[in-house]
Enzyme design. Structure first.
Site, PDB file in Angstrom:
ATOM      1  N   SER A  78      -9.983   1.729  -0.668  1.00 45.36           N
ATOM      2  CA  SER A  78     -10.590   2.877  -0.002  1.00 45.36           C
ATOM      3  C   SER A  78     -11.273   3.737  -1.043  1.00 45.36           C
ATOM      4  O   SER A  78     -10.792   3.861  -2.174  1.00 45.36           O
ATOM      5  CB  SER A  78      -9.524   3.712   0.718  1.00 45.36           C
ATOM      6  OG  SER A  78     -10.071   4.943   1.158  1.00 45.36           O
ATOM      7  N   TYR A 102      -1.946   8.989   0.292  1.00 46.18           N
ATOM      8  CA  TYR A 102      -2.682   7.770   0.619  1.00 46.18           C
ATOM      9  C   TYR A 102      -3.663   7.442  -0.494  1.00 46.18           C
ATOM     10  O   TYR A 102      -3.765   6.293  -0.948  1.00 46.18           O
ATOM     11  CB  TYR A 102      -3.416   7.970   1.949  1.00 46.18           C
ATOM     12  CG  TYR A 102      -4.343   6.843   2.344  1.00 46.18           C
ATOM     13  CD1 TYR A 102      -3.864   5.717   2.995  1.00 46.18           C
ATOM     14  CD2 TYR A 102      -5.716   6.918   2.081  1.00 46.18           C
ATOM     15  CE1 TYR A 102      -4.718   4.685   3.363  1.00 46.18           C
ATOM     16  CE2 TYR A 102      -6.575   5.904   2.445  1.00 46.18           C
ATOM     17  CZ  TYR A 102      -6.073   4.791   3.088  1.00 46.18           C
ATOM     18  OH  TYR A 102      -6.925   3.776   3.460  1.00 46.18           O
TER      19      TYR A 102
END
Length: 252
Positions: free
Chosen positions: A131, A144
């Site tokens: 990501s 995250y």
């Protein structure tokens, strides 16, 4: 890597998510067999695929999957979790551990279990789904982001380690794919449709990932947010994440 005639395993397959699109497009590109896996296989809708239960945090489950899917030549580590709002400084330590156990340690369990399988089958390829949050974090997603940053570094190390056995290691980096879960989260945080222009169709993200695999790329930047975040990381300008007002994007 040639996808036609290949055998692949995809983790984290769910309704309308990236895993679903990976399975669908691999089959469309002529893969001989695709294993579609998830903690809850009853939620998998993948006609033509072989469905397996797989829990990345359970080493026994991972080992069983590797023993069953002994013909795999392509491993796509797509599964991950996120707990929006969880903070590193004062968040629930058990939730932080759970997130890292899935996103980092779970992915490593998969690599360690399937690396010998890939070697036996000629080397093959490994794709880790990352990501752009690893490069440009956003409020509410710092844990995250930290897990994806760890996975980014780990992927680079695995590329070096597995090159000797002929395994191609690649990473997919993107900001926001318009999956049902991400779309609902973005609408809840920023208002209905407010971040739609920043999202990329998940089918396009996956198509770019598979094109990258077939062309032998080691890092695949699948959307504008990923390109922007990497440029900002190297001093090439401010990240678009920092320019957002009123809301920040969710996880990939």
């Amino acid at each position: 890597m040639k996808l036609s005639g290949s055998t692949a395993l995809v983790t984290g397959v769910g309704v309308g998510n990236l895993g679903h699109h990976f399975v669908q497009q691999l089959l469309e590109r002529g893969a001989k067999r695709v294993y579609a896996t998830a903690r809850r296989p009853e939620n998998i809708d993948a006609p033509g695929a072989e469905v397996l239960r797989l829990d990345l945090t359970d080493r026994g489950s991972v080992a069983a999957a590797a023993a069953h899917a002994h013909d795999v030549g392509l491993l796509i580590n797509n599964a991950s979790v996120s707990f929006p709002g969880l903070a590193l400084s004062d968040g629930d330590p058990d939730l932080i551990r759970t997130l890292f156990d899935t996103n980092v340690h779970g992915t490593l369990h998969m690599v360690r279990a399937f690396a010998p399988v890939l070697a036996t089958n000629g080397g093959g390829a490994l794709l880790n789904v990352l990501s752009s949050a690893a490069w440009a974090t956003a409020d509410g997603f710092h844990v995250y982001a930290a897990s994806k940053a760890a996975l980014w570094s780990m992927t680079d190390s695995l590329r070096a380690e597995l090159s000797a056995q002929g395994t191609h290691v690649s990473s997919l980096v993107f900001g926001m794919a318009g999956t049902p879960v991400v779309k609902a989260l973005a609408d809840a945080v920023a208002g209905p449709g407010a971040l739609d222009d920043m999202m990329t169709d998940p089918a396009i993200v996956v198509s770019r990932a598979l094109d990258g695999l077939e062309s032998g790329r080691t890092e695949i930047l699948a959307d504008r947010l990923a390109v922007d975040a990497k440029a900002a990381l190297s001093g090439g300008g401010p990240s678009v994440y920092a320019t957002l007002t009123g809301a920040q994007p969710g996880p990939a």
